[in-house]
Every structure is written in C-alpha cells, then in structure tokens.
Design a protein around this motif. Structure first.
Motif, short mmCIF file in Angstrom:
data_model
loop_
_atom_site.label_atom_id
_atom_site.label_comp_id
_atom_site.label_asym_id
_atom_site.label_seq_id
_atom_site.Cartn_x
_atom_site.Cartn_y
_atom_site.Cartn_z
N GLN C 58 0.82 -1.22 0.00
CA GLN C 58 0.00 0.00 0.00
C GLN C 58 0.85 1.27 0.00
O GLN C 58 0.34 2.35 -0.21
CB GLN C 58 -0.99 0.03 1.17
N LEU C 59 2.14 1.11 0.21
CA LEU C 59 3.00 2.29 0.14
C LEU C 59 3.53 2.54 -1.26
O LEU C 59 4.11 3.57 -1.53
CB LEU C 59 4.18 2.14 1.10
N ASN C 60 3.34 1.57 -2.12
CA ASN C 60 3.75 1.77 -3.51
C ASN C 60 3.00 2.96 -4.09
O ASN C 60 1.83 3.15 -3.80
CB ASN C 60 3.44 0.54 -4.35
N GLN C 61 3.71 3.70 -4.92
CA GLN C 61 3.05 4.84 -5.56
C GLN C 61 3.12 4.67 -7.06
O GLN C 61 4.12 4.19 -7.59
CB GLN C 61 3.76 6.12 -5.19
N VAL C 62 2.09 5.11 -7.70
CA VAL C 62 2.04 5.04 -9.15
C VAL C 62 1.66 6.40 -9.68
O VAL C 62 0.75 7.04 -9.16
CB VAL C 62 1.02 3.99 -9.61
N VAL C 63 2.40 6.87 -10.66
CA VAL C 63 2.06 8.12 -11.31
C VAL C 63 1.98 7.83 -12.80
O VAL C 63 2.87 7.17 -13.34
CB VAL C 63 3.12 9.20 -11.04
N VAL C 64 0.93 8.30 -13.42
CA VAL C 64 0.81 8.06 -14.86
C VAL C 64 0.90 9.38 -15.58
O VAL C 64 0.27 10.37 -15.20
CB VAL C 64 -0.54 7.37 -15.19
N ILE C 65 1.71 9.41 -16.60
CA ILE C 65 1.85 10.60 -17.42
C ILE C 65 1.45 10.23 -18.84
O ILE C 65 1.92 9.23 -19.37
CB ILE C 65 3.30 11.12 -17.41
N ALA C 66 0.58 11.04 -19.41
CA ALA C 66 0.19 10.78 -20.79
C ALA C 66 1.16 11.49 -21.72
O ALA C 66 1.44 12.68 -21.55
CB ALA C 66 -1.23 11.28 -21.03
N THR C 67 1.69 10.75 -22.66
CA THR C 67 2.58 11.33 -23.65
C THR C 67 1.78 11.54 -24.91
O THR C 67 1.52 10.60 -25.66
CB THR C 67 3.73 10.36 -23.97
N GLY C 68 1.34 12.75 -25.11
CA GLY C 68 0.47 13.03 -26.25
C GLY C 68 1.26 13.44 -27.47
O GLY C 68 2.48 13.31 -27.53
N PHE C 69 0.53 13.94 -28.41
CA PHE C 69 1.17 14.36 -29.66
C PHE C 69 1.66 15.80 -29.54
O PHE C 69 2.75 16.14 -29.99
CB PHE C 69 0.17 14.24 -30.81
N ASN C 70 0.89 16.62 -28.89
CA ASN C 70 1.26 18.03 -28.76
C ASN C 70 1.68 18.39 -27.35
O ASN C 70 2.29 19.42 -27.12
CB ASN C 70 0.08 18.92 -29.13
N SER C 71 1.30 17.59 -26.39
CA SER C 71 1.56 17.96 -25.01
C SER C 71 1.67 16.70 -24.18
O SER C 71 1.45 15.60 -24.67
CB SER C 71 0.42 18.84 -24.47
N CYS C 72 2.01 16.89 -22.92
CA CYS C 72 1.94 15.74 -22.01
C CYS C 72 1.54 16.27 -20.63
O CYS C 72 1.75 17.43 -20.31
CB CYS C 72 3.25 14.98 -21.95
N ASP C 73 0.99 15.37 -19.83
CA ASP C 73 0.49 15.82 -18.53
C ASP C 73 0.34 14.63 -17.59
O ASP C 73 0.24 13.48 -18.03
CB ASP C 73 -0.88 16.49 -18.72
N TYR C 74 0.32 14.95 -16.30
CA TYR C 74 0.04 13.90 -15.32
C TYR C 74 -1.43 13.54 -15.43
O TYR C 74 -2.29 14.43 -15.45
CB TYR C 74 0.29 14.42 -13.90
N ILE C 75 -1.74 12.27 -15.48
CA ILE C 75 -3.17 11.93 -15.48
C ILE C 75 -3.56 11.11 -14.26
O ILE C 75 -4.74 10.90 -14.01
CB ILE C 75 -3.63 11.23 -16.77
N TYR C 76 -2.60 10.62 -13.52
CA TYR C 76 -2.99 9.89 -12.32
C TYR C 76 -1.87 9.91 -11.29
O TYR C 76 -0.70 9.75 -11.63
CB TYR C 76 -3.36 8.44 -12.66
N GLU C 77 -2.22 10.13 -10.04
CA GLU C 77 -1.25 10.04 -8.95
C GLU C 77 -1.89 9.23 -7.84
O GLU C 77 -2.94 9.62 -7.33
CB GLU C 77 -0.94 11.43 -8.40
N SER C 78 -1.27 8.14 -7.48
CA SER C 78 -1.91 7.30 -6.45
C SER C 78 -1.74 7.89 -5.06
O SER C 78 -2.45 7.53 -4.14
CB SER C 78 -1.30 5.90 -6.49
N SER C 79 -0.78 8.81 -4.92
CA SER C 79 -0.51 9.30 -3.57
C SER C 79 -1.59 10.26 -3.08
O SER C 79 -1.72 10.50 -1.89
CB SER C 79 0.85 9.99 -3.54
N THR C 80 -2.34 10.83 -4.00
CA THR C 80 -3.43 11.69 -3.55
C THR C 80 -4.49 10.78 -2.94
O THR C 80 -5.07 9.93 -3.61
CB THR C 80 -4.02 12.49 -4.72
N SER C 81 -4.73 10.99 -1.68
CA SER C 81 -5.40 9.98 -0.88
C SER C 81 -6.83 9.70 -1.35
O SER C 81 -7.32 8.60 -1.19
CB SER C 81 -5.42 10.41 0.58
N GLU C 82 -7.48 10.67 -1.91
CA GLU C 82 -8.88 10.49 -2.29
C GLU C 82 -9.04 9.30 -3.23
O GLU C 82 -10.07 8.65 -3.24
CB GLU C 82 -9.43 11.75 -2.95
#
Lengths: 453, 608, 250
Positions: C58-82
């Motif tokens: 449960q301490l593992n963290q996962v962050v997902v970043i989308a690599t798009g064509f024009n931009s990229c952005d964080y789309i998921y962070e498991s550490s945000t508790s909600e």
C-alpha cells in the motif's frame, strides 16, 4: 508455564498455522487475499503476479530458470512461504517433477480485484449525515492514548488512570509471559516483558493481537472469523465512520475490545452508532519491516550519559525508568542519567543491551534533531560502555550438558569421546578417570550410540 | 654552438681514473675527432655519432672533474673526455645532445621499435626543451606505463614525432608543471616598527639602524615611503638624507608627540609625507573593501570593539593610545600597523632581486606593483565575480544547482541527421530493417484520430476493463517463451550482468585488446586532427599514420584467430568497432587523396 | 526486530512513473491493421498492471503521465489519498481506472485543441522528451519531499516512432535519469524498435523489452516489474538481447 517467545511474529504466521480447510475458506474474502499477498516476501509477490493468469501448473524447474545463483536461498524462502500459505499448490507428477499452480480461489479473487477493484462489505457514513468526525490528528492521539493506557494497565495495574473494559482474566492472558509473580510479591516484569515494552507500537500490537486470537477459542470465537475480520478492518479507510449495524454479533463484541486497544473509536450518533478505524487498525496488514508507522523520536543521549526525553507520556517515563535513573520530570521533559546501577538492575531483570533492547530503543527513539545528524544517534562511548557493563556480568557461560562416567573400558570411553567430537558436542573429557561431558543436544545421539555398543 | 662544429681542448681518457691524453676535440654534425697534442698527425679517435648511444657527464662541483662520457652502443665501450672548465664541457655536452637527438629521430624511423632502449629516451627535435621539461616528460613516462608503451610504440617507432605526441597531452604537462613551483622565503613576522632606536645615553643622539632587509620591508609595508623614495632620491636628496628624515618621522611617532609632528610637518613638506597617513594605503584599503564578501555581516562584531570605550585600549610601549581628534591625520594606531604588517607578511615576498642596492629594490618593487595593478584592472572579472557572488548568496542555497560542474554541452549540428544514422544502426543490428522502414499509416486527419481515441476512452468508461485481462493460454505462452529465452541466454551472460565480456577473456587476450584499442585511439586522434591537410608536413604525417594503422589490421586478425572457439565470437564483437573505426579512417584517406590527385592534376604546383 | 532508522523505505516500496503513449495517430493507425493491440485493450493491460503494483504494497506509488502528440500531462497520482477512499461508483471497476479514464479523456481533448495542422505529415512521434522530463521532475520533488522516499523507476510504454527532432532533449533526460540513478524501463509496443528507449534503458540500467505477443502485455509488464524491486537482482531479467548501439558523440 511455557516460555513465551516475544517475537513480533506477523499475522500471517498465524494465518499459515490455520488448517488447510479454514485457510481456503479465508480466501473467499478478497481482502484477505490482498492482505496475504502484501505480507509475502518481495520475490513471492512477483511469483504470484507472474502466475496470476496462468491456469496450469508450472514446473519448479522452469521457475528456477529465473533465479540467479546467489538468489537461490531467497527463492526457496519465497516458494516455501507460498506453499505454507497455500497460495501455491504443489503437485508432483509421475515423473516426480514438482510443479506449482496458484490456489484457484486466491487466483480468482485477485483477478477480479484487478479488474473490478475491491469492494468493502460496508460503505462509510455518507457525507450527508452531519456528525462531527474526529480529525486524523485527533484520531491518532486518541489511538496512542488508548494504547498507552492499555500498556500501563498491563505492566502496573495501579498506574493507569483509567482502566479498560478488558476483564481481568483477559488482562491476565495478555500478561502471561510478560509479568511473573513470585509468591506475594508484586508482579515483576520478565525479560520478555522488558523486550515487549521496548518494541515499537506496531510490534507490540501484533503481540497482543496474537495473544488475543490464540485466546479466542476460550471465548468461543472462531479464530478464522477473528482473523478475517481484523484483516478486513485493515482495509477500511482511516478516519471514516462505519455503521455498527453492518457488523454481525461476533464482530460487535470484538469491536469493543478493539476500541479498548485503540484500533477503532466508537462514536454514538443520535440514532445509530459508528466505529472509526484508526491508524493502528489500518496498519495491521502492513508488513513489519515497513517503517512508515515509525513514530517521531524523543530521546537525546549525551556523551556524559545524561538522557533527555521530550515526552509527556507516563509510559515513556516508566520505560526509561527500567534502565535509567530519572532525575527530574518536567511537564514535557524527562531528565535522567544512565548509570551503572540503573543498568545493572535492568540486566538483572533479563533485559539485554543489544537487539530489541536498551541500545536499539535509544536509537530508534532518538529525537529527530539527533537522528538527522550524520553521527550515531546514541554517542558511541555510551553504547560501548553499556555493552561493557553488560559483559561484566556475563563472565560465566552456561551450556546445558550431560555428564557420563563409569565406562566399562578405555576403548568404549575413547570411542564415545570420538563420537561426541564428531558430532561437535564434546565439552570436556578426563581420560584418566574416564569421564566426559557433552552438550545436552547430542545426549540422545550419545545414548543411542552407547546402547548399540 | 650553432655553427655545426665545436672545437675544444680536452683530455681523452680510456677510463675515468686514467690520466688521459691532452689534445683537441672536434665535433661535427655526424662525428667527433680527437687529435693528441704530441702527435698531431695521427688521429686518436674518429667515431661517428651514429654508433653513440648516449652521453653522461659529471655534476658541476669543485671536487668533480669536468667529464663527458660518450657511451657506445656496443656494451662497455665509451669515450671519456676531461675538460679544463665545466663551461667548456657544457658546450660540448649540449652539442652532443642535439646531434644525438637529431640522429635518433632520423634513425628510429628506419629502425624497429624493439631496438629502442629500455629506458624511455627523450629526443629533441624542432622544439627546444628546457631540462625541467625533459625531466617532467621522463617522469610522466616513468609513472604511466600505458603512456610509456604508446610513446615507445609511436615516437620511438617513428610514427609520431616527440612534439606531436606531447601536443595532445598539453594538459598533462601543464598540470605537472604547476606543481613544481619553488618555495620562497617570506618576510619575518616581527614588525619593523619595533626596531628600537638606540640612544647612547650621553647625548641627545638617537640611532636607527637599517638593513637592506628592513628597507625592503619598509617599502612593501609603507607604499608612501616607497613612493617618496622614488620621487626624492637621488634628485632631491641623497639616500642618507632620505632615511634620516624617515627616521626622524618615525621618532616623532614613537614619542607620541602628535603636536610636534603636526608642527614639523607644516614646516617640512617632505617630512610631512612620512607623517601623514598613507594615501596609497588608504586607496588600497578602499579597493579591498570593495572586494569583501558582500554578505559578510560586519555589524555583528561591532559589540566586540572596546577600544573606544573609556578605560579600554591597547598599551603600546608602555603608554596608552590616545585619541586626539585634532591631529587625526597624524595619528597611527597600532591596529593599523598590525593589520598592514600582517597583510604584507601573508602576501609574501613578491620580489626576486638581490637585496643590496636600495634604488634597484625600490624600482623593482614599483614595477611589480604596477604589473599587479594592471592585471587587476584589466580583468573586470573580479567585479563580475563579486556581483555573481552577491546574487548567489542572496538566493537560497539549497535551491541552487551545484555550481561549475565540469560538463561539455552536447552539441549536435543536425540532430535529425545524426539520429537517422543511429536509428539505421539500431535497426541494422536488430536485423529487422524490413519492418523498420514501415511508417505509420497517417492517412487519418487529426480530427479523426483524436475522435476515435476519445470514443475508445468513453466506451471503456462504461464497460470497464475486459475480463480476463490475459487469456490463460497467452499468459502461459509468454511465460514459457521468456523462460526459454532466459535459459538460452543465461549461461552466455554469466552470473553477473555487470561483468563485461572483457573480464571473461583470458588475461593475455584482454590486455592485447586493450592495448590495441588504446593505440588505435591514439593514432586516430592524430589522424583526424591532421585534416584538412594544408601543409606538406601534415601530408607526410597522415601517410605515416596510415601505414602504422595498416599494421594493426593483421594484429587484430591474429587475436581473433588465436582466441579459443568459445570466445571467438565475443572477441570478434569487440574487435568489430575497432575495425570499423579504422575502416572509416582509411575510407576518408582514400577519398581525400583521390580528391587531391584530381586537384593536383589541375594545379600542377600543388604542395605534394 | 525493526532496524535502525534509514532514509529509505524498505526495499519493497517503489514509485513507478508510467509514461503512456497516447499519440492518436499511432493508435488510430493500429486500429486499421489487424492483430495489433487496440488502445482499449492496451489500457486494460496497463491499468490492471498498475492495480497490481498498488496491490503489492500500500505504500507503492504510481504516477501516470500521458505522452500526447502536442503535449503531455500527469493523469494519475496514487498518492493523492482520495483515490483510495472513494470507491468506484458501482463497483464496476477500480477507483484508479475511472479516475484515470476521466483525466485521460480531458487530456486528449486538450491535446487535440493544441493541434495546428489538419493532418500531420512525416513521422508522427509523441512527445517523449516532455513526458520524461515531467517524470524526472516528479521524482526530484519526491526526493526532496522528506527523509523517506520510495525507489523511483520510470516505465515507458511507447508505440509511436522516435521523433528525431527530440534527440537532444531525450538524451539529456536520459543522462539526468542516469545521474539521479533512476532506471528507465521501456516496453515498445509499436512495430519497430525504438533507438531512444534502447539507449535510455541501457544507459540507466533499465530493462528494454519489445513484446512479441501483444495480447499478453500484462504478463510482460509483471515480469518486467521484477526489477521494480532491488531485491530482484537475484533474478534474471529478460531484456532484449541486443545491446543498443551506444551513442558516440562527435
């Protein structure tokens, strides 16, 4: 009374000790599968993932292909654990080749979990109900407070300001092994009792919970139910309120005990009552090695053997008193000194300087200011001196052994000596009078050997 | 010496102990001839330098004879000459050194590398080296066996000249050179101000004694006196008068007679120079203050200053320093003196002139000061640095990236072109060039592409994840595939993935490979740096290098063949990049010479 | 018993940065060709894999970043508790999944709005350098956040071909990952090998994999993730047998 070993054994050892039928029944619950998975050694976790979608047995040989030479022992440990917990089912075919497959129930549940996510049997109180819930900080201090009260009651029933609802027989169960009573004297802490007090909260909790579970049958509660409820509880969200009506009869009685230990906080609403899991509960399924539950330290030890503990806790004071002379007690500060006398009384009680004991207690509870420094948290001269004082007491080493004499002939005597030597158990021999002493653990072997002669 | 011939009277000896025969030694570019005095007609010695291996000589010392020993290549043989004076011997010695160096250079190119002496010999060519530089190079070669090997192989082997060899290692030489600075004697830490005037007790006469050492120190500590000396002596007054005046001023200071000092200064403007505070010093101080770390908090120490409080102060010569505002400019505090003295002592002696003549000392000092000032003014860097420091300190330290990391920015003129070659290589190596050339079907318009992607996502939001994620048979297939792949590579790769292939080769092969790799690098470095070929010299150098590189080919082939069968593949993998690098060089060489030949056809008087 | 305080979590805890290739031209292109992974099944594999990572500890963290064509952005962070507390709306899918899909959809819309031309020509690569940099930034933030931090690792799931114009930027990101000892694992799902990712994995000591059996992607990912944990040094890792041509710089 058998010696109670104070090992912060984890929950899973108890799960593993359950009979196969009950174990398989436990795996009906997704949360137990998850908790079991989390408790596994890292390598075993990977094996589970790797096998998650494989529905036929995989030979042990092909699994070993993955292991590098120096990783073999870890591989063994992982496989053993998996089999012990019946996560892996072992089978041997006609060619005597061993192969493993995942426990289908376990596998199915995990597969479902990955796709659908886990669903708790009960939902938290919806936000529409306007009841003031305690904040996370309040909850944490409540939990620690509760736990401290319990511990105080445990070690010295008189000291506790308020007592818990545990029956005195229950308390006695907990005290078993931690305290000993000689005649009319006040109960004294045993060696294990000291070690227990110096452990961190999570380890202590585990010990108590273990006792609680092993005692459950006397209270006519099925240990498997208890385990499964405790594990389930660990997946509830900290700080959320859950309706008590969702619990069955057994669970309701359990939850009261858990409230006494600080695992949950009970809250009485206007119509319904709720329970709020605390951090202690949600940490139950955390493996012991994880330091996330580590508390902030409070002890500063100086090179002149003086000790400052920034704590308001009575329990801390009691613990420190075990091996240090307490000089002053200010509202938030305890000042003491580690002296030869104070340590001797600690050693006297069986407390040791090394692991799980004084030095590691001081190190683990070092004040952050000290702990963050590059230098050792406890000055080296202090740790060295503590060890020296301890070795002063240990001038004689006791080895359980057996004494043999009256050998019929010199030959028999010498053969016996050689045999003992071969088995690494010969402690002393006197060839003139034909007497010898061997370690107790090879006594059986010796006797067999001599009888054959 | 440059004439190409040296004629010197000398004694020829068979051994060092022998008395020897007096005669005349004539040295020319290719041989040396000795004729004895008593028998002018017969020539005692007539030897070509070609047969001389080296030369030795005695150290210059009174107890030593000025000997020069020319040792022959044949073992044990040698020619010893004794000269009357060391200076004469040195002329001969230098000549011999030069001739031998030249010979070796021409000779060695023809010779095999093995013939070269065991000890690295430095041969001198177009550049003139000081003894220290030679020493340094020798030392570098001695210390670094790798370097020595290369030196032996290429310089003595005639592929590279000495100068070319070292030209690429300037850094090595420079680093070592900086270490060899001498230690200098500093100033004494005793203050000259404390040189006591002597009174004889009977008359009112006061005697100061000044030594050249003290004068030097006065000059450095008191720039105003120094300036005054340069201005007044000897145009306005004699040196003796100057110092008398100076001593008088000193005396006035010492007696703490500020009033008298003020009065005398008013009468005598020269004397005033000594009595007033040193303008130059003040200026310097101001300059220094400007350079002080701007973040230093001086106010923090203010509380420590007791001197100005009543009943506090420093006792000097038994009396307390008084602060008398009226004669402020004639006042000199002990603190000022102490600070100035400390600064001078710390700075050290900057002058390397024999102390003696005051005038020369003064002038030399002035010169060095000027030079110092000039450098200081010329570089605006100091100020820049200061500004940088201000900005650096003003920011929060841990937000800063570490300063001055040594790095070379990656600069590629056209990344696209570079990348394409990389990509092509990668594909070639993986053997799927066929697939690689396939580009993505790009017929979709932006709208379509994004549209279908969005559709898929919203569809997933409704349906969730498909279950099961992986079909059991697929999972098993993947697992088995990978297991098989592993077991086939596991034993090739060995236990430790970090272990390189090299470590598993036999030691000899490994060393040979490494050595070849290093020598190829050395050759290639010189090869590529010679382009474009603009001079005939570079042309010959390149062809020399080419020949040397050609020799490496069969060696590499040899290593490949001699390797045991289990290693052969790995060795050839290792050798491959070396061969590629060499091939590239050869291709370039051929292309270049072809271009050159067509060009020279047009322009007949090219430099080739 | 518990060990002396250390600066890191026990070996088991990791921070996984997943770079998700969301280049619409790549996915749009694959749709037409048969036998290749579709975007939805790709997401299924990836999301289950992320779930399994969180499941392990449960301490593992996962962050997902989308690599798009024009931009990229964080789309998921498991550490945000909600993310943990709020359970899925109807128990249909894990909380991670619904949240991520929501963010991903928003991202794709934003990415589309940034498009300039109607139909791009030539190689249509995704913004790998950008998402690598984002991942490294996040890792640096984690490094500085406190005394205890998990072992970070970057996993690149790349389908689009490499964009040559990003060469310098990508290499810089790779070197900075190497400096901060962050391994970059790569899993190439496109038709061709990626020279960028070969170098990235080789230089940073990560694993480079180009699965042959794309419908078993989850299986590949879990096997590759052995290396997520330092303990796994005990175990062979299937990495592509071909070492990439090491870059030599002029």
């Amino acid at each position: 009374m058998p010696q109670v070993k104070i090992i912060a054994k984890n929950f899973m050892d108890m799960v593993a000790a359950l009979p196969a039928l009950k174990l398989d029944k436990l795996y009906d619950n997704t949360f137990i599968c998850e908790a079991v998975l989390r408790s596994l050694p890292p390598l075993a976790k990977k094996y589970v993932l790797q096998m998650l979608y494989v529905d036929v047995p995989v030979t042990a040989k092909s699994m070993e292909e993955w292991v590098l030479a120096d990783g073999f022992s870890k591989h063994r440990v992982a496989i053993d654990r998996l089999i012990q917990l019946r996560v892996f089912l072992e089978s041997t075919d006609r060619k005597k080749e061993t192969s493993y497959r995942l426990n289908p129930k376990f596998q199915g549940n995990l597969q479902k979990y990955l796709v659908h996510g886990g669903v708790l049997p009960r939902d938290p109180m919806s936000s529409s109900i306007t009841v003031r819930l305690p904040t996370l900080e309040e909850l944490e201090s409540y939990a620690l407070n509760q736990w401290e009260c319990f511990l105080l009651q445990l070690i010295s029933s008189g000291q506790a300001e308020k007592t818990t609802n545990f029956s005195s027989s229950m308390i006695e169960v907990f005290q078993r092994g931690l305290l000993s009573q000689r005649g009319k004297e006040a109960p004294r802490l045993t060696e294990s009792g000291f070690q227990f007090l110096l452990m961190d909260t999570n380890a202590q909790l585990w010990y108590i919970i273990r006792e609680y579970i092993s005692n459950s049958e006397e209270r006519r509660v099925d240990p498997a139910d208890l385990i499964s409820f405790l594990l389930e509880l660990s997946f509830h969200a900290t700080g959320q309120a859950y309706n008590i009506t969702t619990l069955n009869e057994v669970q309701r009685s359990i939850i009261k005990d858990l409230a006494d230990l600080g695992l949950v906080k009970l809250q009485q609403g206007r119509k319904e009552s709720w329970f709020i899991p605390t951090k202690l509960a949600t940490n139950l399924s955390v493996s012991l090695s994880d330091s996330s539950s580590r508390k902030q330290g409070f002890v500063v030890v100086e090179t002149n053997f003086r000790l400052y503990a920034y704590s308001t806790s009575k329990l801390h004071c009691e613990i420190l008193r075990l091996f240090a002379r307490i000089e002053y007690q200010l509202p938030n500060l305890i000042v003491g000194a580690i002296t030869k006398e104070s340590l001797y009384s600690a050693f006297d009680n069986g407390i040791t300087s090394e692991q799980a004991s004084i030095i590691s207690f001081l190190q683990q509870n070092a004040h952050p200011r000290v702990a963050d420094r590059a230098a050792p948290a406890v000055p080296e001269n202090v740790t060295d001196q503590i060890r020296l004082w301890e070795t002063d007491l240990n001038r004689v080493e006791i080895t359980p052994s057996h004494f043999y004499d009256d050998f019929p002939s010199k030959d028999v005597f010498e053969a016996a000596c050689d045999y003992a030597r071969e088995n690494g158990g010969l402690l002393w021999e006197d060839s003139k009078r034909m007497r010898l002493v061997v370690k107790a653990d090879i006594h059986g072997l010796m006797r067999e050997y001599l009888q054959k002669k | 010496m440059s004439s190409g011939q040296v004629v010197m009277r000398a004694r020829y000896k068979k051994t060092a102990k022998a008395p020897g025969i007096q005669g005349v030694l004539i040295m020319t570019e290719d041989k040396f001839v000795f004729t004895r005095d008593d028998n002018m007609s017969s020539v005692e010695v007539d030897v070509g330098f070609r047969s001389i291996k080296g030369h030795k000589f005695t150290k210059e010392a009174p107890q030593n004879k000025a000997l020069l020993n020319l040792t022959q290549e044949v073992k044990g043989g040698g020619y010893i000459f004794e000269f009357d004076k060391f200076s004469e011997r040195d002329i001969c010695r230098d000549f011999v050194g030069k001739v031998l160096g030249k010979l070796q250079a021409t000779q060695s190119s023809a010779q095999d590398a093995n013939v070269a002496s065991e000890k690295p010999t430095i041969t001198v060519h177009d550049e003139q080296l000081s003894a220290e530089e030679m020493e340094l190079r020798m030392k570098l070669l001695r210390d670094n066996s790798e370097l020595q090997k290369l030196h032996k192989q290429f310089v003595i082997g005639g592929v590279l000249t000495e100068a070319e060899f070292w030209a690429t290692r300037k850094k090595l030489l420079a680093v070592n050179a900086s270490r060899t600075s001498k230690q200098r004697v500093g100033f004494k830490s005793a203050m000259i101000a404390d040189v006591r005037p002597l009174t004889d007790g009977r008359t009112n006469k006061v005697t100061f004694s000044l030594t050249p050492e003290i004068i030097h120190q006065i000059f450095t500590e008191k720039p105003a006196v120094h300036q005054a000396f340069l201005n007044f002596v000897p145009s306005k007054m004699t040196e003796k008068d100057f110092w008398t005046k100076y001593c008088r001023a000193e005396y006035l200071h010492r007696t703490k007679n500020a009033v008298a000092a003020a009065a005398e200064a008013a009468e005598d403007e020269e004397l005033a120079v000594f009595l007033k505070q040193d303008d130059i010093l003040a200026r310097e101080a101001r300059r220094k203050i400007r350079r002080v770390d701007p973040t230093l908090d001086m106010e923090a120490d203010e509380g420590d200053d007791y001197i100005h409080l009543p009943d506090h102060g420093i006792l000097r010569d038994g009396s307390k320093e008084i602060t008398d505002t009226e004669y402020e400019q004639y006042r000199r505090t002990l603190a000022q003196d102490l600070n100035r003295h400390a600064a001078v002592v710390l700075e050290g002696r900057t002058l390397d002139v024999e102390l003696g003549d005051t005038r020369t000392v003064a002038e030399a000092l002035a010169k060095s000061k000027k030079a110092e000032l000039a450098t200081e003014k010329s570089d605006d860097k100091a100020n820049q640095e200061r500004l940088e420091r201000v900005s650096r300190m003003a920011e929060i330290e841990d937000l800063q990236a570490p300063h001055n990391l040594p790095f070379a920015p990656l600069f590629i003129k056209d990344p696209r072109e570079y990348f394409d070659s990389q990509q092509a290589n990668a594909l070639k190596a993986l053997g799927d060039a066929g697939v690689g050339t396939k580009t993505i079907n790009c017929s979709l318009s932006t709208g379509q592409a994004y549209g279908s992607l969005r559709e898929l996502i919203s569809e997933m939001k409704v349906t969730g994840l498909s279950d099961p994620v992986v079909k059991p048979e697929v999972a098993l297939k993947v697992l088995n595939g990978l297991t098989q792949h592993l077991s086939s590579t596991k034993y090739n790769l060995g236990k430790n993935p970090q272990e390189s292939i090299l470590d598993r080769l036999p030691n000899r092969t490994k060393e040979e490979l490494l050595h070849h790799w290093i020598s190829i690098q050395e050759l290639l470095k010189h090869f590529w740096s010679s382009y474009p070929i603009t001079t005939a010299y570079l042309y010959t150098k390149v062809s020399r290098l080419k020949d040397a590189m050609a020799e490496i080919y069969p060696n590499l082939q040899g290593i490949k063949e001699s390797a045991q069968s289990d290693f052969r593949h790995q060795v050839s993998l290792l050798v491959q990049p070396m061969l590629q690098a060499l091939d590239a060089a050869f291709t370039h060489y051929d292309a270049d010479s072809q271009k050159r030949s067509t060009k020279s056809g047009e322009r007949s008087n090219g430099f080739i | 018993m518990a060990s002396a305080p250390s600066k890191q979590y026990s070996d088991d805890v990791s921070l996984l940065m997943v770079l998700l290739d969301t280049n619409p031209f790549f996915w749009g292109g694959t749709n037409t060709t048969t036998g290749v992974l579709s975007f939805s099944s790709f997401l299924t594999h990836v999301i289950s894999f992320l779930n399994s990572i969180i499941l392990l500890n449960q301490l593992n963290q996962v962050v997902v970043i989308a690599t798009g064509f024009n931009s990229c952005d964080y789309i998921y962070e498991s550490s945000t508790s909600e993310a943990i507390i709020v359970n899925s709306d109807n128990g249909q899918m894990p909380a991670l999944c619904s949240k991520m899909l929501q963010k991903l959809e928003e991202f794709v819309i934003r990415d589309e709005q940034l498009s300039k031309e109607n139909s791009p020509t030539g190689i249509v690569s995704s913004l790998l350098s950008g998402s690598l940099s984002l991942a490294l930034c996040y890792i640096q933030k984690v490094f500085r956040s406190g005394p205890l931090h998990p072992h970070p690792r970057i996993l690149c799931l790349q389908g689009s071909p490499d964009g040559p114009e990003q060469y310098v930027a990508v290499m810089n990101a790779i070197f900075s990952a190497q400096r901060s000892m962050v391994p970059i694992d790569s899993c190439v799902i496109g038709a061709q090998h990626s020279a960028f990712l070969q170098q990235a994995s080789y230089i940073t000591g990560g694993v480079y994999l180009k699965p042959q059996q794309l419908d078993g992607l989850f299986q590949y990912l879990t096997i590759q993730s052995r290396r997520l944990v330092p303990d796994m040094g005990m175990i062979c890792t299937p990495t592509d047998p071909h070492k990439p041509n090491c870059a030599t710089y002029p």
